[in-house]
Design a protein around this motif. Sequence first.
Motif, PDB file in Angstrom:
ATOM      1  N   PRO A 200      -2.958  -1.488  -6.112  1.00 24.82           N
ATOM      2  CA  PRO A 200      -2.805  -1.375  -4.663  1.00 24.82           C
ATOM      3  C   PRO A 200      -1.348  -1.132  -4.272  1.00 24.82           C
ATOM      4  CG  PRO A 200      -2.977  -3.675  -5.253  1.00 24.82           C
ATOM      5  CD  PRO A 200      -3.145  -2.873  -6.534  1.00 24.82           C
ATOM      6  N   VAL A 201      -1.148  -0.640  -3.065  1.00 24.02           N
ATOM      7  CA  VAL A 201       0.204  -0.372  -2.603  1.00 24.02           C
ATOM      8  C   VAL A 201       0.347  -0.822  -1.152  1.00 24.02           C
ATOM      9  CG1 VAL A 201      -0.313   2.018  -1.932  1.00 24.02           C
ATOM     10  CG2 VAL A 201       2.020   1.381  -2.467  1.00 24.02           C
ATOM     11  N   ASN A 202       1.461  -1.442  -0.862  1.00 21.07           N
ATOM     12  CA  ASN A 202       1.760  -1.865   0.504  1.00 21.07           C
ATOM     13  C   ASN A 202       2.404  -0.685   1.226  1.00 21.07           C
ATOM     14  OD1 ASN A 202       2.650  -2.972   2.884  1.00 21.07           O
ATOM     15  ND2 ASN A 202       3.568  -4.776   1.948  1.00 21.07           N
ATOM     16  N   VAL A 203       1.645  -0.046   2.098  1.00 21.41           N
ATOM     17  CA  VAL A 203       2.140   1.150   2.782  1.00 21.41           C
ATOM     18  C   VAL A 203       3.211   0.834   3.825  1.00 21.41           C
ATOM     19  CG1 VAL A 203       0.093   2.548   2.357  1.00 21.41           C
ATOM     20  CG2 VAL A 203       0.198   1.121   4.403  1.00 21.41           C
ATOM     21  N   ASN A 204       3.462  -0.438   4.083  1.00 19.81           N
ATOM     22  CA  ASN A 204       4.519  -0.813   5.027  1.00 19.81           C
ATOM     23  C   ASN A 204       5.871  -1.025   4.361  1.00 19.81           C
ATOM     24  OD1 ASN A 204       3.010  -0.690   7.396  1.00 19.81           O
ATOM     25  ND2 ASN A 204       2.165  -2.720   7.047  1.00 19.81           N
ATOM     26  N   THR A 205       5.888  -1.060   3.041  1.00 19.95           N
ATOM     27  CA  THR A 205       7.160  -1.277   2.351  1.00 19.95           C
ATOM     28  C   THR A 205       7.447  -0.243   1.259  1.00 19.95           C
ATOM     29  OG1 THR A 205       6.106  -2.808   0.794  1.00 19.95           O
ATOM     30  CG2 THR A 205       7.123  -3.766   2.755  1.00 19.95           C
ATOM     31  N   ALA A 206       6.425   0.431   0.769  1.00 28.13           N
ATOM     32  CA  ALA A 206       6.588   1.368  -0.359  1.00 28.13           C
ATOM     33  C   ALA A 206       7.283   2.650   0.077  1.00 28.13           C
ATOM     34  CB  ALA A 206       5.227   1.692  -0.954  1.00 28.13           C
ATOM     35  N   ASP A 207       8.035   3.226  -0.865  1.00 25.52           N
ATOM     36  CA  ASP A 207       8.629   4.536  -0.600  1.00 25.52           C
ATOM     37  C   ASP A 207       7.597   5.619  -0.909  1.00 25.52           C
ATOM     38  OD1 ASP A 207       8.552   4.729  -3.394  1.00 25.52           O
ATOM     39  OD2 ASP A 207      10.710   4.553  -3.637  1.00 25.52           O
ATOM     40  N   ALA A 208       7.908   6.854  -0.535  1.00 27.45           N
ATOM     41  CA  ALA A 208       6.968   7.962  -0.686  1.00 27.45           C
ATOM     42  C   ALA A 208       6.557   8.180  -2.142  1.00 27.45           C
ATOM     43  CB  ALA A 208       7.561   9.242  -0.097  1.00 27.45           C
ATOM     44  N   LYS A 209       7.499   8.049  -3.050  1.00 32.69           N
ATOM     45  CA  LYS A 209       7.200   8.264  -4.465  1.00 32.69           C
ATOM     46  C   LYS A 209       6.170   7.248  -4.967  1.00 32.69           C
ATOM     47  CE  LYS A 209       9.529   8.802  -8.918  1.00 32.69           C
ATOM     48  NZ  LYS A 209      10.797   8.751  -9.627  1.00 32.69           N
ATOM     49  N   THR A 210       6.318   6.002  -4.568  1.00 27.06           N
ATOM     50  CA  THR A 210       5.385   4.949  -4.973  1.00 27.06           C
ATOM     51  C   THR A 210       4.009   5.186  -4.363  1.00 27.06           C
ATOM     52  OG1 THR A 210       7.187   3.368  -5.187  1.00 27.06           O
ATOM     53  CG2 THR A 210       4.968   2.458  -4.960  1.00 27.06           C
ATOM     54  N   ILE A 211       3.972   5.535  -3.089  1.00 29.30           N
ATOM     55  CA  ILE A 211       2.693   5.801  -2.420  1.00 29.30           C
ATOM     56  C   ILE A 211       1.968   6.942  -3.130  1.00 29.30           C
ATOM     57  CG2 ILE A 211       1.630   6.643  -0.283  1.00 29.30           C
ATOM     58  CD1 ILE A 211       3.877   5.097   1.223  1.00 29.30           C
ATOM     59  N   ALA A 212       2.685   8.022  -3.419  1.00 28.74           N
ATOM     60  CA  ALA A 212       2.070   9.179  -4.085  1.00 28.74           C
ATOM     61  C   ALA A 212       1.551   8.808  -5.472  1.00 28.74           C
ATOM     62  CB  ALA A 212       3.084  10.321  -4.179  1.00 28.74           C
ATOM     63  N   LYS A 213       2.280   7.975  -6.175  1.00 23.67           N
ATOM     64  CA  LYS A 213       1.894   7.581  -7.530  1.00 23.67           C
ATOM     65  C   LYS A 213       0.670   6.661  -7.526  1.00 23.67           C
ATOM     66  CE  LYS A 213       3.631   4.968 -11.460  1.00 23.67           C
ATOM     67  NZ  LYS A 213       4.633   4.008 -11.870  1.00 23.67           N
ATOM     68  N   GLU A 214       0.604   5.780  -6.555  1.00 24.49           N
ATOM     69  CA  GLU A 214      -0.414   4.728  -6.570  1.00 24.49           C
ATOM     70  C   GLU A 214      -1.714   5.068  -5.849  1.00 24.49           C
ATOM     71  OE1 GLU A 214      -0.226   2.108  -8.417  1.00 24.49           O
ATOM     72  OE2 GLU A 214       1.838   2.406  -9.013  1.00 24.49           O
ATOM     73  N   LEU A 215      -1.687   6.016  -4.909  1.00 25.96           N
ATOM     74  CA  LEU A 215      -2.895   6.314  -4.140  1.00 25.96           C
ATOM     75  C   LEU A 215      -3.512   7.641  -4.574  1.00 25.96           C
ATOM     76  CD1 LEU A 215      -1.799   5.176  -0.568  1.00 25.96           C
ATOM     77  CD2 LEU A 215      -3.165   3.925  -2.257  1.00 25.96           C
TER      78      LEU A 215
ATOM     79  N   GLY B 201      -5.224  10.994  -4.690  1.00 26.46           N
ATOM     80  CA  GLY B 201      -5.395  12.064  -3.719  1.00 26.46           C
ATOM     81  C   GLY B 201      -4.266  12.193  -2.717  1.00 26.46           C
ATOM     82  N   ILE B 202      -3.273  11.318  -2.810  1.00 26.64           N
ATOM     83  CA  ILE B 202      -2.108  11.388  -1.916  1.00 26.64           C
ATOM     84  C   ILE B 202      -0.941  11.915  -2.737  1.00 26.64           C
ATOM     85  CG2 ILE B 202      -0.508  10.094  -0.457  1.00 26.64           C
ATOM     86  CD1 ILE B 202      -3.303  10.172   0.701  1.00 26.64           C
ATOM     87  N   GLY B 203      -0.502  13.122  -2.401  1.00 29.28           N
ATOM     88  CA  GLY B 203       0.646  13.706  -3.077  1.00 29.28           C
ATOM     89  C   GLY B 203       1.931  13.318  -2.378  1.00 29.28           C
TER      90      GLY B 203
ATOM     91  N   GLY C 165      -2.394  15.032   8.383  1.00 26.90           N
ATOM     92  CA  GLY C 165      -2.758  15.357   7.009  1.00 26.90           C
ATOM     93  C   GLY C 165      -3.591  14.300   6.317  1.00 26.90           C
ATOM     94  N   ILE C 166      -3.768  13.149   6.966  1.00 24.55           N
ATOM     95  CA  ILE C 166      -4.580  12.072   6.404  1.00 24.55           C
ATOM     96  C   ILE C 166      -5.819  11.929   7.282  1.00 24.55           C
ATOM     97  CG2 ILE C 166      -4.693   9.640   5.728  1.00 24.55           C
ATOM     98  CD1 ILE C 166      -2.452  10.948   4.257  1.00 24.55           C
ATOM     99  N   GLY C 167      -6.976  12.244   6.736  1.00 25.84           N
ATOM    100  CA  GLY C 167      -8.211  12.165   7.508  1.00 25.84           C
ATOM    101  C   GLY C 167      -9.000  10.915   7.198  1.00 25.84           C
ATOM    102  N   SER C 168     -10.070  10.726   7.936  1.00 21.24           N
ATOM    103  CA  SER C 168     -10.894   9.527   7.767  1.00 21.24           C
ATOM    104  C   SER C 168     -11.539   9.466   6.380  1.00 21.24           C
ATOM    105  CB  SER C 168     -11.953   9.443   8.853  1.00 21.24           C
ATOM    106  OG  SER C 168     -12.785  10.587   8.836  1.00 21.24           O
ATOM    107  N   LYS C 169     -11.878  10.609   5.786  1.00 25.54           N
ATOM    108  CA  LYS C 169     -12.461  10.604   4.439  1.00 25.54           C
ATOM    109  C   LYS C 169     -11.442  10.120   3.412  1.00 25.54           C
ATOM    110  CE  LYS C 169     -15.962  14.136   5.118  1.00 25.54           C
ATOM    111  NZ  LYS C 169     -16.485  15.424   4.682  1.00 25.54           N
ATOM    112  N   THR C 170     -10.200  10.549   3.576  1.00 26.20           N
ATOM    113  CA  THR C 170      -9.137  10.092   2.674  1.00 26.20           C
ATOM    114  C   THR C 170      -8.941   8.592   2.830  1.00 26.20           C
ATOM    115  OG1 THR C 170      -8.028  12.228   2.743  1.00 26.20           O
ATOM    116  CG2 THR C 170      -6.690  10.330   2.087  1.00 26.20           C
ATOM    117  N   VAL C 171      -8.906   8.126   4.067  1.00 25.31           N
ATOM    118  CA  VAL C 171      -8.726   6.693   4.325  1.00 25.31           C
ATOM    119  C   VAL C 171      -9.844   5.892   3.660  1.00 25.31           C
ATOM    120  CG1 VAL C 171      -8.695   4.916   6.123  1.00 25.31           C
ATOM    121  CG2 VAL C 171      -7.424   7.033   6.460  1.00 25.31           C
ATOM    122  N   GLU C 172     -11.076   6.333   3.804  1.00 26.40           N
ATOM    123  CA  GLU C 172     -12.202   5.629   3.181  1.00 26.40           C
ATOM    124  C   GLU C 172     -12.055   5.575   1.670  1.00 26.40           C
ATOM    125  OE1 GLU C 172     -14.872   3.762   4.167  1.00 26.40           O
ATOM    126  OE2 GLU C 172     -13.817   3.835   6.071  1.00 26.40           O
ATOM    127  N   ARG C 173     -11.607   6.671   1.070  1.00 27.55           N
ATOM    128  CA  ARG C 173     -11.476   6.750  -0.383  1.00 27.55           C
ATOM    129  C   ARG C 173     -10.398   5.801  -0.925  1.00 27.55           C
ATOM    130  NH1 ARG C 173     -10.025  11.714  -0.796  1.00 27.55           N
ATOM    131  NH2 ARG C 173      -7.880  11.336  -1.351  1.00 27.55           N
TER     132      ARG C 173
END
Length: 92
Positions: free
Chosen positions: A23-38, A40-42, A70-78
């Motif tokens: 999991p990733v905390n989207v309130n503290t993570a940098d873009a590189k971490t978010i892309a690596k951990e989620l 379908g999120i580049g 660029g982030i839709g409801s299907k992505t959020v659900e996934r």
Amino acid sequence: MKLKGLAAAVAAALLAPVALAGPVNVNTADAKTIAKELSGIGLSKAQAIVTYREKNGPFKSADDLAKVQGIGSKTVERIKSDLRFEAAKPGG
């Protein structure tokens, strides 16, 4: 029997990266971490998440991510199960 063990080891090695995502905390993570951990999120979408957060404040729920261009409801659900929303700690 050794072949069976080898097959299991290969399968574990191939599946290991999947198990390590999120999991990733989207309130503290940098873009590189978010892309690596989620999944379908580049890097581009991850940077959009960080930019939105910096402009609008912390995300409160997964549904808030759908407000990011660029982030839709299907992505959020996934990715919902890999999202965390703890606020940033003061001074850190």
